[in-house]
Write an enzyme that holds these catalytic residues in place. Sequence first.
Site, PDB file in Angstrom:
ATOM      1  N   ALA A  78       3.077   4.022  -2.709  1.00  0.00           N
ATOM      2  CA  ALA A  78       2.788   5.053  -3.673  1.00  0.00           C
ATOM      3  C   ALA A  78       1.913   4.436  -4.840  1.00  0.00           C
ATOM      4  CB  ALA A  78       4.024   5.745  -3.888  1.00  0.00           C
ATOM      5  N   ASP A  83       5.669   1.173 -20.737  1.00  0.00           N
ATOM      6  CA  ASP A  83       6.659   1.639 -21.632  1.00  0.00           C
ATOM      7  C   ASP A  83       5.839   2.254 -23.024  1.00  0.00           C
ATOM      8  OD1 ASP A  83       8.985   0.795 -19.856  1.00  0.00           O
ATOM      9  OD2 ASP A  83       7.761  -0.760 -19.979  1.00  0.00           O
ATOM     10  N   VAL A  98       3.027  -6.096 -10.236  1.00  0.00           N
ATOM     11  CA  VAL A  98       3.735  -4.814 -10.470  1.00  0.00           C
ATOM     12  C   VAL A  98       4.843  -4.510  -9.908  1.00  0.00           C
ATOM     13  CG1 VAL A  98       2.992  -2.352 -10.437  1.00  0.00           C
ATOM     14  CG2 VAL A  98       1.265  -3.958 -10.834  1.00  0.00           C
ATOM     15  N   SER A  99       5.473  -4.930  -8.770  1.00  0.00           N
ATOM     16  CA  SER A  99       6.736  -4.804  -8.299  1.00  0.00           C
ATOM     17  C   SER A  99       7.868  -5.236  -9.330  1.00  0.00           C
ATOM     18  CB  SER A  99       6.742  -5.515  -6.939  1.00  0.00           C
ATOM     19  OG  SER A  99       5.579  -5.663  -6.266  1.00  0.00           O
ATOM     20  N   ASN A 140      13.262  -8.195  -3.401  1.00  0.00           N
ATOM     21  CA  ASN A 140      11.754  -8.517  -3.666  1.00  0.00           C
ATOM     22  C   ASN A 140      11.735  -9.776  -4.004  1.00  0.00           C
ATOM     23  OD1 ASN A 140      11.409  -5.686  -3.170  1.00  0.00           O
ATOM     24  ND2 ASN A 140      11.116  -5.094  -5.505  1.00  0.00           N
ATOM     25  N   ARG A 160      16.308  -2.071 -12.567  1.00  0.00           N
ATOM     26  CA  ARG A 160      15.188  -2.758 -11.921  1.00  0.00           C
ATOM     27  C   ARG A 160      15.799  -4.033 -11.407  1.00  0.00           C
ATOM     28  NH1 ARG A 160      13.401   0.235 -16.006  1.00  0.00           N
ATOM     29  NH2 ARG A 160      11.479   1.483 -15.831  1.00  0.00           N
ATOM     30  N   ALA A 189       0.836  -1.202   0.163  1.00  0.00           N
ATOM     31  CA  ALA A 189      -0.209   0.055  -0.020  1.00  0.00           C
ATOM     32  C   ALA A 189       0.906   1.227   0.022  1.00  0.00           C
ATOM     33  CB  ALA A 189      -1.019  -0.141   1.360  1.00  0.00           C
ATOM     34  N   ARG A 209       4.135   5.103 -22.650  1.00  0.00           N
ATOM     35  CA  ARG A 209       5.043   6.341 -22.724  1.00  0.00           C
ATOM     36  C   ARG A 209       5.601   6.495 -24.379  1.00  0.00           C
ATOM     37  NH1 ARG A 209       8.621   3.922 -17.339  1.00  0.00           N
ATOM     38  NH2 ARG A 209       7.264   5.342 -15.907  1.00  0.00           N
ATOM     39  N   HIS A 238      10.651  -5.207 -19.237  1.00  0.00           N
ATOM     40  CA  HIS A 238      10.227  -4.036 -18.584  1.00  0.00           C
ATOM     41  C   HIS A 238      11.615  -3.554 -17.910  1.00  0.00           C
ATOM     42  CE1 HIS A 238       8.377  -0.559 -16.365  1.00  0.00           C
ATOM     43  NE2 HIS A 238       8.734  -0.962 -15.620  1.00  0.00           N
ATOM     44  N   ASP A 263      -0.875  -4.537   3.488  1.00  0.00           N
ATOM     45  CA  ASP A 263       0.584  -4.056   3.690  1.00  0.00           C
ATOM     46  C   ASP A 263       1.125  -4.703   5.005  1.00  0.00           C
ATOM     47  OD1 ASP A 263       2.380  -1.675   2.207  1.00  0.00           O
ATOM     48  OD2 ASP A 263       3.053  -2.264   4.064  1.00  0.00           O
ATOM     49  N   GLY A 279       0.458   1.313  -4.898  1.00  0.00           N
ATOM     50  CA  GLY A 279      -0.640   0.422  -4.496  1.00  0.00           C
ATOM     51  C   GLY A 279      -1.896   1.716  -4.451  1.00  0.00           C
TER      52      GLY A 279
HETATM   53  N1  LIG Z   1       6.023  -2.253 -13.151  1.00  0.00           N
HETATM   54  C1  LIG Z   1       5.910  -0.905 -13.059  1.00  0.00           C
HETATM   55  O1  LIG Z   1       5.931  -0.647 -14.190  1.00  0.00           O
HETATM   56  C2  LIG Z   1       6.397  -0.168 -11.899  1.00  0.00           C
HETATM   57  C3  LIG Z   1       6.920  -0.861 -10.848  1.00  0.00           C
HETATM   58  N2  LIG Z   1       7.034  -0.121  -9.618  1.00  0.00           N
HETATM   59  C4  LIG Z   1       7.558  -1.062  -8.522  1.00  0.00           C
HETATM   60  O2  LIG Z   1       6.389  -0.937  -7.674  1.00  0.00           O
HETATM   61  C5  LIG Z   1       6.862  -1.446  -6.273  1.00  0.00           C
HETATM   62  C6  LIG Z   1       6.528  -0.382  -5.322  1.00  0.00           C
HETATM   63  O3  LIG Z   1       6.811   0.897  -5.533  1.00  0.00           O
HETATM   64  P1  LIG Z   1       6.429   2.006  -4.271  1.00  0.00           P
HETATM   65  O4  LIG Z   1       4.907   1.757  -4.186  1.00  0.00           O
HETATM   66  O5  LIG Z   1       6.841   3.412  -4.971  1.00  0.00           O
HETATM   67  O6  LIG Z   1       7.100   1.598  -3.109  1.00  0.00           O
HETATM   68  P2  LIG Z   1       6.613   2.105  -1.875  1.00  0.00           P
HETATM   69  O7  LIG Z   1       8.070   2.016  -0.944  1.00  0.00           O
HETATM   70  O8  LIG Z   1       6.291   3.419  -1.851  1.00  0.00           O
HETATM   71  O9  LIG Z   1       5.763   0.979  -1.173  1.00  0.00           O
HETATM   72  C7  LIG Z   1       5.993  -0.207  -1.084  1.00  0.00           C
HETATM   73  C8  LIG Z   1       5.148  -0.849   0.006  1.00  0.00           C
HETATM   74  O10 LIG Z   1       5.377  -2.338   0.160  1.00  0.00           O
HETATM   75  C9  LIG Z   1       5.167  -2.743   1.590  1.00  0.00           C
HETATM   76  N3  LIG Z   1       5.733  -4.076   1.786  1.00  0.00           N
HETATM   77  C10 LIG Z   1       7.029  -4.167   1.884  1.00  0.00           C
HETATM   78  N4  LIG Z   1       6.951  -5.606   2.052  1.00  0.00           N
HETATM   79  C11 LIG Z   1       5.858  -5.991   2.072  1.00  0.00           C
HETATM   80  C12 LIG Z   1       5.219  -7.528   2.473  1.00  0.00           C
HETATM   81  N5  LIG Z   1       6.000  -8.530   2.663  1.00  0.00           N
HETATM   82  N6  LIG Z   1       3.725  -7.227   2.440  1.00  0.00           N
HETATM   83  C13 LIG Z   1       3.036  -6.493   1.992  1.00  0.00           C
HETATM   84  N7  LIG Z   1       3.502  -5.171   1.942  1.00  0.00           N
HETATM   85  C14 LIG Z   1       5.126  -5.314   1.874  1.00  0.00           C
HETATM   86  C15 LIG Z   1       5.763  -1.552   2.069  1.00  0.00           C
HETATM   87  O11 LIG Z   1       5.488  -1.749   3.593  1.00  0.00           O
HETATM   88  C16 LIG Z   1       5.296  -0.428   1.452  1.00  0.00           C
HETATM   89  O12 LIG Z   1       4.085   0.233   1.983  1.00  0.00           O
HETATM   90  C17 LIG Z   1       8.543  -1.233  -6.426  1.00  0.00           C
HETATM   91  O13 LIG Z   1       9.025  -2.374  -6.510  1.00  0.00           O
HETATM   92  C18 LIG Z   1       8.731  -0.564  -7.658  1.00  0.00           C
HETATM   93  O14 LIG Z   1       9.943  -0.724  -8.394  1.00  0.00           O
HETATM   94  C19 LIG Z   1       6.947   1.145  -9.655  1.00  0.00           C
HETATM   95  C20 LIG Z   1       6.553   1.947 -10.666  1.00  0.00           C
HETATM   96  C21 LIG Z   1       6.167   1.169 -11.894  1.00  0.00           C
HETATM   97  C1  LIG Z   2       9.592   2.369 -11.775  1.00  0.00           C
HETATM   98  C2  LIG Z   2       9.362   1.846 -12.964  1.00  0.00           C
HETATM   99  O1  LIG Z   2       9.281   0.638 -13.332  1.00  0.00           O
HETATM  100  C3  LIG Z   2       8.545   2.744 -14.301  1.00  0.00           C
HETATM  101  O2  LIG Z   2       8.153   3.840 -13.974  1.00  0.00           O
HETATM  102  O3  LIG Z   2       8.717   2.231 -15.439  1.00  0.00           O
END
Ligand SMILES: NC(=O)C1=CN([C@@H]2O[C@H](COP(=O)(O)OP(=O)(O)OC[C@H]3O[C@@H](n4cnc5c(N)ncnc54)[C@H](O)[C@@H]3O)[C@@H](O)[C@H]2O)C=CC1
Ligand SMILES: CC(=O)C(=O)O
Length: 302
Positions: free
Chosen positions: A14, A148, A118-119, A95, A88, A12, A151, A175, A36, A16
Site C-alpha cells: 500500500a 508527524d 520508509v519502513s 523488518n 512501531r 510494492a 499532521r 517517528h 517486491d 509503495g
Molecule cells: N515511515 C512512515 O511514516 C510510515 C511507514 N510505514 C511502514 O511502511 C511499511 C510498508 O507498509 P505497507 O505498504 O502498508 O505494507 P504492505 O503489507 O501493504 O506492503 C509491504 C510489502 O513489502 C513486501 N516485501 C516484504 N519483504 C520484502 C522483501 N524482502 N523484498 C521486497 N519486498 C518485500 C511485501 O511483499 C509487501 O508487498 C511498513 O513497515 C509500515 O509500518 C507505513 C506508513 C507510514
Molecule cells: C504507520 C506510520 O508509521 C504512520 O502512519 O505514521
Amino acid sequence: MVSHSRVSIVGAGAVGASLAYALMFKNICSEILIVDVSPDIVKAQVLDLADAASVSHTRIRGATPEEAGQTDIIVITAGAKQKDGEPRTKLIQRNFWVLKNVIGSMQPIRQDAVILMVSNPVDILTHIARKLSGLPANQVIGSGTYLDTTRLCVHLGEIFDVNPSSINAYVLGEHGDSQMIAWDAATIGGQRLTSFPEYQAIDKKAVSKIVSGKAMEIIRLKGATFYGIGACAADLVHTIILNKKVVHPVSVYVEKYGVTLSMPAKIGWEGIQHVYDVPLSKEEEERLQSSADALREIEQLY
Ligand SMILES: NC(=O)C1=CN([C@@H]2O[C@H](COP(=O)(O)OP(=O)(O)OC[C@H]3O[C@@H](n4cnc5c(N)ncnc54)[C@H](O)[C@@H]3O)[C@@H](O)[C@H]2O)C=CC1
Ligand SMILES: CC(=O)C(=O)O
C-alpha cells in the site's frame, strides 16, 4: 528531463503503490522501477499504475533488486506493518531481516545513490540501512517525523485558521511514541506561535497525543496508513531530484545525539546537505534527549 531521476520503490504494498502514484503525477522521474518479493504484487501494481502512468507520461515498470541498486534514488517500503495497538518498534524483529534481504539483493549499490527509508521502525532501520549499504550518512535518509510534522501543521492550521503550509513547526526525535513537538521555535508569518492568544488555550499534551496517535487511529479504522506517507515520501524524492534544498524534518545520524533521529535538514542531490539545530526550551531539550536515549537503546542492538 532532469538528471538524478530514476527512482526505485522496493516494497510494492500500500505504501509503495501510494508513493508511486503520488510521484508519477509530479512528472519528474524518467522512470519508476517497482520491486517486491512477490512477482504477483509487482505485476498487479505495475498493470494498475500503468493506466495512471499513461495520463502522467511517467514510465513505470517492474524490476529486479539488482536494477534498483543502480537507480539514483532507492525508496524502501518493504516489510511488515503495525497491527492495532502495536508500537512501531515491535516491527524491528521482522523488518530487520526484510531490510537485510533487500540491501543484500541490491548489491552492488551505486555509491552515489540516495536511500530513502520508509519502513518501520524508520529511525532504527535508517541506521541499519546505513550500516548494511556502506553509503555515507548523508545519503541514507529516513522519512522520520516529516509525516508527524505534516499532521501537526494540519492540526494547528485548524486552530490558527491558516494554511498548514504557512506554519513553521516541527515534530522531532523518533517517528514513534517518544517524539516531541518543538513549540518554542514554532512560527506563523515570522511570529512566534507562543505569542499568539490562541496558543495560551492549547492543551499541548492533548495535541501531542492527537499527532502521535493519528497513525494508530487510522490503523484501527482501516488497517493501515498510506496516502499521507505516499505524499510525504514523493515530496522528499522531488526535493532530491530537483536539488531543491528544502528543509524537512527527516531521520539522519545526528552527531549531537549520537543516534539516528529526526531533525530539520536541508535536502538535495546528495541527500542531506545540512542538519539544523532547533532552539528548544530546557524542557523540550530534555524530551528530545529522552527520545534519543529510547532510540539508542534499540539502535545499539544492531
Ligand atoms: N515511515 C512512515 O511514516 C510510515 C511507514 N510505514 C511502514 O511502511 C511499511 C510498508 O507498509 P505497507 O505498504 O502498508 O505494507 P504492505 O503489507 O501493504 O506492503 C509491504 C510489502 O513489502 C513486501 N516485501 C516484504 N519483504 C520484502 C522483501 N524482502 N523484498 C521486497 N519486498 C518485500 C511485501 O511483499 C509487501 O508487498 C511498513 O513497515 C509500515 O509500518 C507505513 C506508513 C507510514
Ligand atoms: C504507520 C506510520 O508509521 C504512520 O502512519 O505514521
